[in-house]
Write an enzyme that holds these catalytic residues in place. Structure first.
Site, PDB file in Angstrom:
ATOM      1  N   ASP A  39      -5.915  -0.495   8.527  1.00 49.92           N
ATOM      2  CA  ASP A  39      -6.767  -1.577   9.037  1.00 49.92           C
ATOM      3  C   ASP A  39      -8.096  -1.616   8.290  1.00 49.92           C
ATOM      4  OD1 ASP A  39      -4.824  -2.235  10.920  1.00 49.92           O
ATOM      5  OD2 ASP A  39      -5.657  -0.884  12.420  1.00 49.92           O
ATOM      6  N   THR A  50       0.836  -1.191   0.000  1.00 50.12           N
ATOM      7  CA  THR A  50       0.000   0.000   0.000  1.00 50.12           C
ATOM      8  C   THR A  50       0.878   1.251   0.000  1.00 50.12           C
ATOM      9  OG1 THR A  50      -0.191  -0.023   2.417  1.00 50.12           O
ATOM     10  CG2 THR A  50      -1.884  -1.182   1.171  1.00 50.12           C
TER      11      THR A  50
END
Length: 296
Positions: free
Chosen positions: A252, A219
């Site tokens: 998350d 990411t």
């Protein structure tokens, strides 16, 4: 289909610093660092990787099974999970300890400084993972060192495909241990900084890691992410956020979407697209578990 989410349940104390850390910390004086930050904004939220991922997955309609520990002060967190429809059957209470606590300070550029007290999390390894017909997927997120090692071994032995998500726990492990996680995992997800550290410690490139698992995702924050499958890279663009308010828990939230997509049998790039969308929604809300997906 249920997903076991191994990681922390924590209380997050989130503070907002209106300046920039770079203007307060002198690089040539780090050996005698003594700084103080005025933080006019402060809030306390439910957090921890397992809780945040479970929240995201539940919002999407998945069935999260967080496997974590709370301390003697954790009754409120347990009640919240149950109110959200999230099972607490794998959450153990440790009476002689506090629930893990994260103190997070964010500056105006969304850089963060975090102090973390593990508390009850250090007993997470006591809970064991076993095969069960409804458990089809799992994730190993930052947790106690012993818990991460043992839960990965237990998931592998039980035949449960899982995501290795070392996060801020990555520095606890050497190259041999990290290679062991990768060899047992089905997928790996890291941010760009963690990806560089993972490569340095294992001696494997992103392409090499992706050939040892079903897929690797790196990411890149506001730049989207890179999806590696079989040594080939695909860039998945970011989704522009309505506003940037608080990055706490964005990773998350992304991982909850990843689990949802994997539960549906989607290709990894499609899972990442959903993750980017959920992350862009989360960053517009303060705290890691206060957003909704009404506009998704």
């Amino acid at each position: 289909m249920a997903a076991v989410i191994c990681g922390s349940l924590a209380f997050d104390t989130i503070m907002g610093f209106e300046g920039r850390f770079a203007q307060q910390i002198l690089p040539d004086q780090l050996h005698i660092l003594n700084v103080s930050f005025l933080v006019p904004a402060l809030r306390r939220d439910f957090g921890g990787c397992a809780g945040n991922i479970a929240y995201s997955l539940r919002l999407l309609g998945g069935t999260p099974l967080p496997m974590a520990t709370v301390g003697s002060d954790g009754a409120g967190y347990l009640a919240r999970l149950r109110e959200l429809g999230i099972s607490t059957e794998f959450v153990r209470e440790v009476q002689d300890s506090y629930t893990a606590q994260a103190m997070i300070m964010t500056d105006r550029d969304n850089n963060q400084i975090t102090a973390f007290h593990p508390g009850a999390m250090m007993q997470a390894h006591v809970t064991r993972i076993q095969a069960r017909p409804d458990i089809k997927l799992g994730i190993i997120s930052p947790d106690g060192r012993d818990a991460m090692l043992q839960h990965a071994q237990q998931m592998h032995a039980a035949g449960i495909p899982f995501v290795f998500d070392p996060g801020q726990g990555l520095p606890m492990f050497d190259g041999r241990e990290l290679a062991g996680f990768i060899e047992q995992a089905s997928w790996v997800t890291v941010n760009d900084y963690e990806g560089k550290m993972l490569g340095e410690r294992t001696g494997w490139s992103e392409a090499e890691i992706s050939r040892r698992v079903q897929g690797l995702v790196v990411t890149l924050g506001g730049e989207g992410c890179e999806v590696w499958v079989g040594g080939e890279r695909t860039r998945v663009p970011a989704v522009k956020a309505a506003q940037v308010v608080d990055p706490t828990g964005c990773g998350d939230a992304w991982r909850g979407a990843l689990l949802y997509g994997l539960e549906q049998g989607w290709p990894l790039a499609r899972c990442a697209e959903l993750g980017n969308k959920v992350g862009s929604i989360k960053i517009a809300s303060r705290g890691p578990q206060n957003y909704t997906l009404a506009g998704l």
